[in-house]
Design an enzyme around this catalytic site. Sequence first.
Site, PDB file in Angstrom:
ATOM      1  CG  HIS A 107      -2.243  -0.790   0.750  1.00  0.00           C
ATOM      2  ND1 HIS A 107      -2.192  -2.113   0.408  1.00  0.00           N
ATOM      3  CD2 HIS A 107      -3.530  -0.417   0.588  1.00  0.00           C
ATOM      4  CE1 HIS A 107      -3.404  -2.519   0.069  1.00  0.00           C
ATOM      5  NE2 HIS A 107      -4.239  -1.509   0.168  1.00  0.00           N
ATOM      6  CG  ASP A 174      -7.552   7.678   8.985  1.00  0.00           C
ATOM      7  OD1 ASP A 174      -7.573   7.701  10.225  1.00  0.00           O
ATOM      8  OD2 ASP A 174      -7.363   8.685   8.279  1.00  0.00           O
ATOM      9  CD  GLU A 286      -8.200  11.139  11.140  1.00  0.00           C
ATOM     10  OE1 GLU A 286      -8.674  11.390  10.008  1.00  0.00           O
ATOM     11  OE2 GLU A 286      -7.499  10.125  11.375  1.00  0.00           O
TER      12      GLU A 286
HETATM   13  P1  FAD Z   1       4.134  -1.875   2.168  1.00  0.00           P
HETATM   14  O1  FAD Z   1       3.670  -0.777   1.322  1.00  0.00           O
HETATM   15  O2  FAD Z   1       4.105  -3.238   1.586  1.00  0.00           O
HETATM   16  O3  FAD Z   1       5.620  -1.567   2.694  1.00  0.00           O
HETATM   17  C1  FAD Z   1       5.974  -0.280   3.135  1.00  0.00           C
HETATM   18  C2  FAD Z   1       7.471  -0.221   3.427  1.00  0.00           C
HETATM   19  O4  FAD Z   1       7.756  -0.969   4.588  1.00  0.00           O
HETATM   20  C3  FAD Z   1       8.353  -0.800   2.329  1.00  0.00           C
HETATM   21  O5  FAD Z   1       9.574  -0.106   2.297  1.00  0.00           O
HETATM   22  C4  FAD Z   1       8.553  -2.227   2.777  1.00  0.00           C
HETATM   23  O6  FAD Z   1       9.750  -2.785   2.257  1.00  0.00           O
HETATM   24  C5  FAD Z   1       8.605  -2.059   4.280  1.00  0.00           C
HETATM   25  N1  FAD Z   1       8.047  -3.202   4.998  1.00  0.00           N
HETATM   26  C6  FAD Z   1       6.888  -3.850   4.773  1.00  0.00           C
HETATM   27  N2  FAD Z   1       6.725  -4.823   5.676  1.00  0.00           N
HETATM   28  C7  FAD Z   1       7.796  -4.774   6.489  1.00  0.00           C
HETATM   29  C8  FAD Z   1       8.221  -5.518   7.608  1.00  0.00           C
HETATM   30  N3  FAD Z   1       7.496  -6.531   8.094  1.00  0.00           N
HETATM   31  N4  FAD Z   1       9.390  -5.185   8.196  1.00  0.00           N
HETATM   32  C9  FAD Z   1      10.139  -4.162   7.739  1.00  0.00           C
HETATM   33  N5  FAD Z   1       9.806  -3.441   6.660  1.00  0.00           N
HETATM   34  C10 FAD Z   1       8.644  -3.740   6.052  1.00  0.00           C
HETATM   35  N6  FAD Z   1      -0.778   5.402   7.013  1.00  0.00           N
HETATM   36  C11 FAD Z   1      -0.994   5.965   8.230  1.00  0.00           C
HETATM   37  O7  FAD Z   1      -0.051   6.149   9.008  1.00  0.00           O
HETATM   38  N7  FAD Z   1      -2.253   6.332   8.618  1.00  0.00           N
HETATM   39  C12 FAD Z   1      -3.337   6.123   7.835  1.00  0.00           C
HETATM   40  O8  FAD Z   1      -4.443   6.451   8.237  1.00  0.00           O
HETATM   41  C13 FAD Z   1      -3.145   5.520   6.557  1.00  0.00           C
HETATM   42  N8  FAD Z   1      -4.190   5.280   5.747  1.00  0.00           N
HETATM   43  C14 FAD Z   1      -3.989   4.697   4.545  1.00  0.00           C
HETATM   44  C15 FAD Z   1      -5.082   4.432   3.723  1.00  0.00           C
HETATM   45  C16 FAD Z   1      -4.917   3.813   2.502  1.00  0.00           C
HETATM   46  C17 FAD Z   1      -6.109   3.550   1.643  1.00  0.00           C
HETATM   47  C18 FAD Z   1      -3.608   3.465   2.077  1.00  0.00           C
HETATM   48  C19 FAD Z   1      -3.388   2.822   0.751  1.00  0.00           C
HETATM   49  C20 FAD Z   1      -2.498   3.733   2.867  1.00  0.00           C
HETATM   50  C21 FAD Z   1      -2.678   4.351   4.108  1.00  0.00           C
HETATM   51  N9  FAD Z   1      -1.606   4.625   4.954  1.00  0.00           N
HETATM   52  C22 FAD Z   1      -1.824   5.199   6.184  1.00  0.00           C
HETATM   53  C23 FAD Z   1      -0.220   4.420   4.506  1.00  0.00           C
HETATM   54  C24 FAD Z   1       0.383   3.125   5.010  1.00  0.00           C
HETATM   55  O9  FAD Z   1       0.793   3.282   6.348  1.00  0.00           O
HETATM   56  C25 FAD Z   1       1.581   2.790   4.164  1.00  0.00           C
HETATM   57  O10 FAD Z   1       1.129   2.468   2.893  1.00  0.00           O
HETATM   58  C26 FAD Z   1       2.465   1.711   4.706  1.00  0.00           C
HETATM   59  O11 FAD Z   1       3.471   1.513   3.759  1.00  0.00           O
HETATM   60  C27 FAD Z   1       1.799   0.400   5.056  1.00  0.00           C
HETATM   61  O12 FAD Z   1       1.393  -0.337   3.936  1.00  0.00           O
HETATM   62  P2  FAD Z   1       1.755  -1.887   3.778  1.00  0.00           P
HETATM   63  O13 FAD Z   1       1.527  -2.588   5.062  1.00  0.00           O
HETATM   64  O14 FAD Z   1       1.030  -2.343   2.583  1.00  0.00           O
HETATM   65  O15 FAD Z   1       3.336  -1.833   3.547  1.00  0.00           O
END
Ligand code: FAD
Length: 533
Positions: A107, A174, A286
Site C-alpha cells: 500500500h 484510518d 481528525e
Molecule cells: P508496504 O507498502 O508493503 O511496505 C511499506 C514499506 O515498509 C516498504 O519499504 C517495505 O519494504 C517495508 N516493509 C513492509 N513490511 C515490512 C516488515 N514486516 N518489516 C520491515 N519493513 C517492512 N498510514 C498511516 O499512518 N495512517 C493512515 O491512516 C493511513 N491510511 C492509509 C489508507 C490507505 C487507503 C492506504 C493505501 C495507505 C494508508 N496509509 C496510512 C499508509 C500506510 O501506512 C503505508 O502504505 C504503509 O506503507 C503500510 O502499507 P503496507 O503494510 O502495505 O506496507
Amino acid sequence: MALPNISHLPPSFIVAVSLVTSLISIVGQLRPWPPTLPQGLLTLDIAGEVLLDPDATAGFSTDFGCLARAAPAAVLRPSAPDDIAALVRFSYSSPQPFAIAARGHGHSIRGQALAPGGVVVDMASLGHGRADRISVSFDNAPLVWYVDAGGEQLWIDVLHETLKHGLAPRSWTDYLYLTVGGTLSNAGVSGQAFRHGPQISNVYELDVITGKGEMITCSHENKSDLFYGVLGGLGQFGIITRARIALEPAPQRVRWVRLIYTHFVSFSRDQELLISMMDQGFDYVEGSLLMDHTLITNWRSSFFSKTNSEKIRGLAAEFGAIYCLEGAVYYHELAMASRVDQKLHLLLQRLSFVPGFAFTNDVSYVGFLDRVHDGEVKLRSMGLWEVPHPWLNIFVPKSRIQDFEVGVFKGILMPNNSTGPVLIYPMIKNKWHDEMSAVTPDEEVFYSIGLLRSAITDDWQDLDNQNDDILGFCHREGIQFKQYLPHYASQRDWKNHFGRKWDTFVEMKRRYDPKALLSPGQRIFTSSLTDHV
Ligand code: FAD
C-alpha cells in the site's frame, strides 16, 4: 507412503539430485535464470519457495500508488521467518549480493516495497488470517495486556483477534488493510495519535531480521538501538516478523460527530483545544477540507445522509472551501447512553462550528475503525480504487498552519477539481519517542496534512506537479515541514529530512544492513555506504 532407502547412495549424488529437483521447480517456471541473482540460491532449502515466473513477479512490480513500476527478479513466499533469514544471509554472504524488500500489503505510493532486480518477500505468505500468528497475553504487576502479531498481519485481523478478549490496540491508522510491519516501518497515524502517540509509540518488543540475516528480539531494554531504529525506520535496518503491541479494554460503541466550519481559524483552534483536553475530550480527533467536488467521490463521505450532503455542499459552494472537524467518543454498552450524550453536549458547547451543522452517528467500535473499508468497496465497484494515487503527506508545525491554509487550501488547491480526501489534524510531539527513526517538525504541536487524491482522468502528473508546487511553497515560505511516508530523489533531501537524526540513521545502516540490501525502494542508500558520511 514409505520413503525409499537412499543410505547406499553417495552424498554427491544426493546433492546433485536435490539441486536438479530445485532447478526443475524453478526452471519449470519457464524463465531464464535472472542475471542479478546468484545461482547458488538453488541449493538453499528455500529454493522451492522462490518464484521466478513473470506472472508471479508482475504482481510485485507496482503498488497502491500505481506510479512506480519495477520488476523483481524473484519473489520469496516464506512459510516461516527462518526462510527470510536464510535468504538474507545468503545474499549477505554472496559475492553477488542482491536487494531484498519485504512487501506488506503493497500500500505504498512510490514503490517503497519494490526490489528492482532483487527479491521481494511476500510477507502475506507467513500467514494472513492465521490465528496462531496473533496471540494475546498479559503481564502481572503492573497488569499490562499486549498482542504478539506477525509483521505480515493486517490490522483488521489484529482487531478481530484481540476483540475476542475484549481488548484492542489503542492507536490506529484510518484504514486497517495495512500490515503491522508496514505501518511500524513508517509510524501509523490516525485520530488517536494525539492521546496515545502513533502506532510506533505503542510497541513493547519486536522480532527483527537484520540485513546480515540475524534474528534479533529487541525492546526498550534489549538492543534498544535496533528497536528504536526500526520504528519508523522505513525498512532500512531489518524485517519485522513479530511486534508486541499494547492493548486496552475495547469499547463497544462510538458516538461519531462531524462539525462544519467556514473559517479555518476557528476550526484549527477547536482542534487544538480538543487535543489539549486529552481524556476529558474526544477519543479521536481528525478533520478535513471540503470542497464541493470532494464531497462526491470521497471514500470518507458515506457518513452524511443525502439531505445533509446537499446542505453542506451548498455551504461549500458559497465559501469555496469549508472545514469538517471529526471527533469520536468511545463508550461501553453498559454505560448510560444519557452520560455519553451529556459528555458530547458539553464538548460541543465549547466549540465554534456553524450552528445547525453538527452531525452525529452512533456506530459499533469495529464499524468506526473499519470505516474506510466501506469507501474502498464503493470505489472498487465504480472502478475508482485501482487508479494512480499521487498522495502527499506532510507534517506542518502549528506556528505555520495558518500560512499553509492561505497558500495551499485557499491558494494552490483552489481551482483544483480532483477527488479524494484532504485530511488536517493536529498531533503532539511528546507522544513520539525521540529515539525512534521517525521524524516530526520541531514544535510541540504539528498538523498531519494528507492530500489523498486519486487520478481518475489520467491527470496524475498534474496532481503531482501540484504536490511539487505545495512543497515549493513551503520551502519559499520557510515552513519547516516533514514529509510523512517520505519520498525523495536526492541524498541531500534525505539528509535534510532526517536532520539531526541522519548521522545515527547512517550509523545504524552500517551496523545492521552494511550491504544496503533491505527496502531498496525507499531509495535512501542508493550508492555505497561510504558515500553517506
Ligand atoms: P508496504 O507498502 O508493503 O511496505 C511499506 C514499506 O515498509 C516498504 O519499504 C517495505 O519494504 C517495508 N516493509 C513492509 N513490511 C515490512 C516488515 N514486516 N518489516 C520491515 N519493513 C517492512 N498510514 C498511516 O499512518 N495512517 C493512515 O491512516 C493511513 N491510511 C492509509 C489508507 C490507505 C487507503 C492506504 C493505501 C495507505 C494508508 N496509509 C496510512 C499508509 C500506510 O501506512 C503505508 O502504505 C504503509 O506503507 C503500510 O502499507 P503496507 O503494510 O502495505 O506496507
